[in-house]
Design an enzyme around this catalytic site. Structure first.
Site, PDB file in Angstrom:
ATOM      1  N   GLN A 347      -7.165   1.306  -1.724  1.00 30.62           N
ATOM      2  CA  GLN A 347      -8.089   1.338  -2.858  1.00 30.62           C
ATOM      3  C   GLN A 347      -9.530   1.314  -2.372  1.00 30.62           C
ATOM      4  O   GLN A 347      -9.805   0.876  -1.257  1.00 30.62           O
ATOM      5  CB  GLN A 347      -7.837   0.161  -3.797  1.00 30.62           C
ATOM      6  N   THR A 514      -5.464  -6.148  -0.963  1.00 32.25           N
ATOM      7  CA  THR A 514      -4.081  -6.163  -0.492  1.00 32.25           C
ATOM      8  C   THR A 514      -3.243  -5.298  -1.433  1.00 32.25           C
ATOM      9  O   THR A 514      -2.193  -5.697  -1.902  1.00 32.25           O
ATOM     10  CB  THR A 514      -3.576  -7.616  -0.352  1.00 32.25           C
ATOM     11  N   HIS A 515      -3.774  -4.134  -1.760  1.00 34.38           N
ATOM     12  CA  HIS A 515      -3.041  -3.175  -2.573  1.00 34.38           C
ATOM     13  C   HIS A 515      -2.680  -1.978  -1.699  1.00 34.38           C
ATOM     14  O   HIS A 515      -3.171  -0.874  -1.897  1.00 34.38           O
ATOM     15  CB  HIS A 515      -3.871  -2.765  -3.791  1.00 34.38           C
ATOM     16  N   ASN A 516      -1.850  -2.242  -0.715  1.00 33.84           N
ATOM     17  CA  ASN A 516      -1.373  -1.191   0.186  1.00 33.84           C
ATOM     18  C   ASN A 516      -0.183  -0.522  -0.493  1.00 33.84           C
ATOM     19  O   ASN A 516       0.756  -1.205  -0.902  1.00 33.84           O
ATOM     20  CB  ASN A 516      -0.895  -1.796   1.508  1.00 33.84           C
TER      21      ASN A 516
END
Lengths: 587, 264
Positions: A347, A514-516
């Protein structure tokens, strides 16, 4: 040589949100379910105890609840021509560890993706023509529609007790909610959180600019609530220790607060913690999984046979387990062939920091999901034609915390230490707020995951290698969003603003998100996806892979709402599968 | 014993070199859990949770408070240099105590003796590249204990060579500031050590020590929190939400309460 254990019906790898939901629902049908979790058991009273939980150094800075890089990390580089090096210390993102997974330390912002997000490729080409698609992209439709997913979003939101205001119930627009959201069946289970002074200014300013602000949907819940599993939650106290922390108050939705108390009562369920699954085992035909191999606390290797394997680890580690198990063909960017590791996405973050002459924002009175948001610039809610980029962002004015080691803002240009710095820190803390844009990242040929040729984990297995950078499309989008944020910040009455742009390569040091996502994506075509629309492996039909690894590209929202919805969606399909095993979609 | 439960920076003696997590040792947590819940399934030494949440009365994992006094890692000369550096980074002035006077040197000393000081939790397997990309972050094999020991020695040698045999602590404030500014930018070249790495280590730990809970030895009397108006770990700010844009007037509280609570 691994010793073989008695057979189970279902083995679950990882006991976070998706694993605990699957375990509960399948154990309730009478199946023998075992969950294998590599981290420790964690619970509210013991591990997020109010006497120890609000400790910024321990949790936010030293990363006590996160996976230790020593145990597993990734290597990274920005493009395939470079040599990847290990992420020795977490920075840009923070993978969780232990029972509850990322559901322990998340902020709790619980969104539904927009109807257009699920068919973004088709939609963008229909509306703007092929020319708008960015160079090197691999943007894909999801193979599922918002309408199909709606009942499952509803289910997850009611399990998690989400606090929010509907903007669209069965097609009827609702005042005070998000007018752009897809139609929902009913109102949120609990009312929105109390908003603070900054949100008050933001809401007024955005409304004045013709935008449509609303309270951000939150898993830090506003009132006491008992969910359909009989688990009770308490109202959030705005303590300001959400993300990177477990919640002491039973106020943040997590596996601990919403699922585990019901799950452990199921007599056919058991969890084995501090046991690391090293491989999904395949039968000789390569098309059926026979179970998993794991290493226990004492380093002993065990084989757990099972009829169904549910891969429920963190998105990145799901992909690595598939690669290490030889399930699916690894993606090769040179040829474009193969699927596992394809379409890794992330993101963007950009925005405007707003300094006020005189305000008492009290940033410490906060919660991970506290905030006002607007969706006017998300997905395709605005005309992309004049801008020449694909994607969008959710724009928010929020305080997740005012914890001082990591949050002591000073205006740009202030000395970094000394008496002048000290004076600026004192004067700024109460007078600054932020309007931020969390933006989508599309999928590209050269952003992908594979196994590293050099670096290994303590068990001698290759680390996963992440090759990623922000592309021109994302930079253009994020910088356009930064200007929109700045307009709002100025309109809120800021004395000065500082625009935060995205012009540098992706850097692993500063925390970003932490939006992998991606790497084991769902889709309609086995040549370009790892999973079918039910999150079932195209290659091994008794393996299902949960989590954001299934996203074909990332949206301008936090992923957990969609992860939860996909889990319940897949659960219904798994129940069908159990009656008649085999591929749920024929190729 | 190296376990998941080792806590950041406390006054304890550093543990022996880390073993694999699969070291065969039982953690305190394993013992607690095993009392009620260790189930041997066909001889597996896995901990199994089933039918009941594994909870024991009073089970929690507090950090042992740092007890100030003396140094466990620093030599007296090193401690004096660190005192002098942190006193320039966050000086005591009309706004209140600075880093030195709020215990930051003790904080750093105790942090260095714990798992942080050895990068015990980080990925420290080689090879270590000598030409990492700027985007690839920490790539040095030097752990914080080495950074301080070698870095402070290099700083001392630099000062003696540059300022006619004087130590850093003997320089006047302006000279110290100029030197620290040069180290921050990396303009100052020490023999055999990166001045920038030393500055970066001390700077980050100073901010941590000044703003962390006082239980870790810094932020004495919550001086850092009082400076900015952070109320600490009160954990319930519903009253603040009910009164937007108003000053918060209650004094800060740490995990061990606050000094006034001990008075009658």
């Amino acid at each position: 040589m691994a010793r073989r254990l008695p057979h189970k019906d279902v083995v679950i790898v990882g006991l976070g949100w998706t694993g605990s939901i699957m375990a509960l629902e399948l154990a309730r049908t009478g199946l023998e379910v075992v969950a294998i979790e590599r981290g420790p058991w964690r619970d509210t009273a013991s591990d997020f105890n109010i006497g120890t939980a609000p400790d910024e150094l321990r949790y936010a800075v030293r990363h006590d609840v996160f996976l230790r890089p020593k145990q597993e990390t990734l290597t990274m580089r920005n493009n395939p021509s470079q040599t990847a090096l290990p992420i020795r210390k977490w920075g840009s993102f923070l993978p969780g560890n232990g029972v509850g997974g990322a559901g322990v330390h998340w902020n709790g912002q619980t969104w539904r993706f927009l109807p257009d997000d699920f068919r973004i490729r088709t939609h963008m080409i229909e509306r703007y023509g092929e020319g708008i698609m960015p160079e090197g992209h691999q943007i894909q439709d999801w193979g599922i529609s918002y309408e199909e997913l709606e009942p499952y979003y509803d289910k997850f939101e009611y399990v998690a007790g989400i606090s929010g205001k509907a903007g669209n119930i069965k097609g009827a627009k609702q005042a005070g909610g998000n007018p752009f959201e897809g139609a929902r069946e009913r109102e949120y289970p609990t009312p929105p959180m109390t908003q603070g002074y900054a949100q008050e200014l933001f809401t007024k300013a955005a409304g004045g600019l013709g935008l449509h602000p609303f309270p951000r949907p939150s898993a830090n819940i506003s009132i006491a609530y008992t969910n359909p599993y009989g688990c009770s939650m308490a109202p959030c106290t705005y303590c300001g220790f959400c993300e990177r922390f477990g919640c002491s108050n039973y106020s943040k939705a997590s596996p601990q607060t919403c699922v585990l108390p019901a799950l452990v009562r199921e007599p056919t369920f058991e969890a084995r913690t501090e046991c690391e699954v090293t491989k999904i085992n395949l039968a000789k035909d390569g098309k059926t999984a026979t179970g998993v191999t794991y290493v226990d606390l004492n380093g002993e290797e065990w084989e757990q046979p099972a009829d169904v394997v549910l891969v429920c680890a963190y998105a990145l580690f799901n992909v690595r387990l598939l690669l290490l198990s030889g399930i699916g063909k690894p993606y090769d960017p040179a040829t474009g062939e193969g699927t596992v590791g394809r379409n890794y996405a992330y993101q963007t973050g950009s925005g405007s920091t707003a300094y006020f002459e005189d305000a008492k924002f009290n940033p410490f009175a906060a919660a991970g999901s506290l905030g006002a948001a607007l969706d006017d610039y998300n997905s395709d809610n605005f005309d992309h034609g004049p801008h020449g980029f694909v994607g969008g962002a959710s724009i928010t004015c929020a305080y997740t915390n005012g914890r001082p080691i990591q949050y002591h803002p000073v205006p740009r240009g202030t000395p970094t230490w000394g008496s002048q710095w000290k004076k600026a820190v004192k004067e700024t803390y109460q007078r600054v707020t932020n309007v931020g844009a969390q933006g989508s990242v599309m999928s590209y040929r050269n952003n992908y995951l594979d196994l590293d040729p050099t670096y290994k984990d303590p068990l001698g297995r290759p680390l996963m290698r992440m090759t990623f950078d922000f592309q021109d499309n994302e930079k253009k989008m994020a910088n356009w969003m930064a200007d929109r944020c700045d307009e709002i910040a100025k309109s809120m009455g800021a004395k000065t603003t500082q625009v935060n742009r995205l012009n540098t390569p992706w850097n692993v040091v500063p925390y970003q998100s932490t939006h992998n996502t991606g790497g084991a994506i769902m889709g309609a075509d086995p040549r370009t996806s790892v999973l079918n629309r039910y999150l079932q492996s195209w290659d091994v039909s008794n393996v299902f892979v949960m989590g954001a690894s299934a996203f074909p590209q990332n949206a301008g929202y936090n992923p957990t709402g969609t992860v939860g919805a996909l889990t319940y969606w897949s659960l219904d399909a798994i129940k069908k599968y159990l009656k008649s095993p085999g591929p749920l979609v024929q190729t | 014993m190296r376990t998941d439960r080792d806590l950041p920076g406390t006054g304890r003696i550093p543990p022996p070199p880390a073993k694999s997590r699969h070291s065969g040792h039982l953690t305190r947590r394993s013992l607690l859990a095993s009392a009620a819940l260790l189930i041997m399934t066909s001889g597996v030494s896995a901990r199994v949770v089933t039918k009941v949440l594994p909870w024991q009365p009073n089970e929690a994992y507090p950090v042992p408070p740092v007890i100030p006094g003396g140094y466990l890692f620093f030599t007296p000369a090193e401690a004096a240099t660190v005192d002098a550096i942190v006193d320039r980074l966050i000086p005591t002035d009309e706004l209140g105590p600075g880093a030195k006077d709020s215990g930051v040197t003790t904080f750093i000393d105790r942090q260095l003796t714990g798992p942080f000081g050895g990068h015990d939790w980080l990925y420290m397997q080689g090879p270590f590249s000598s030409t990492p990309l700027p985007t690839q972050g920490l790539q040095s094999p030097l752990v914080p204990r080495q950074q301080y020991r070698l870095g402070l020695a290099a700083l001392e040698a630099y000062c003696k060579a540059t300022f006619s045999g004087k130590s850093f602590v003997q320089l006047n404030g302006d000279e110290q500031d100029k030197l620290l500014g040069g180290m921050e930018k990396g303009d100052i070249k020490f023999e055999n050590f990166s001045s920038r790495m030393l500055f970066g280590a001390v700077y980050a730990n100073t901010m941590e020590g000044f703003f962390a809970d006082p239980i870790y030895g810094g932020n004495r009397d919550m001086a850092g929190w009082k400076l900015i108006g952070f109320p600490g770990v009160r954990y319930d700010f519903r009253d603040v939400m009910a009164k937007p844009n108003q000053a918060y007037t209650l004094p800060p509280v740490g995990m061990q309460g606050r000094p006034a609570w001990g008075e009658n």
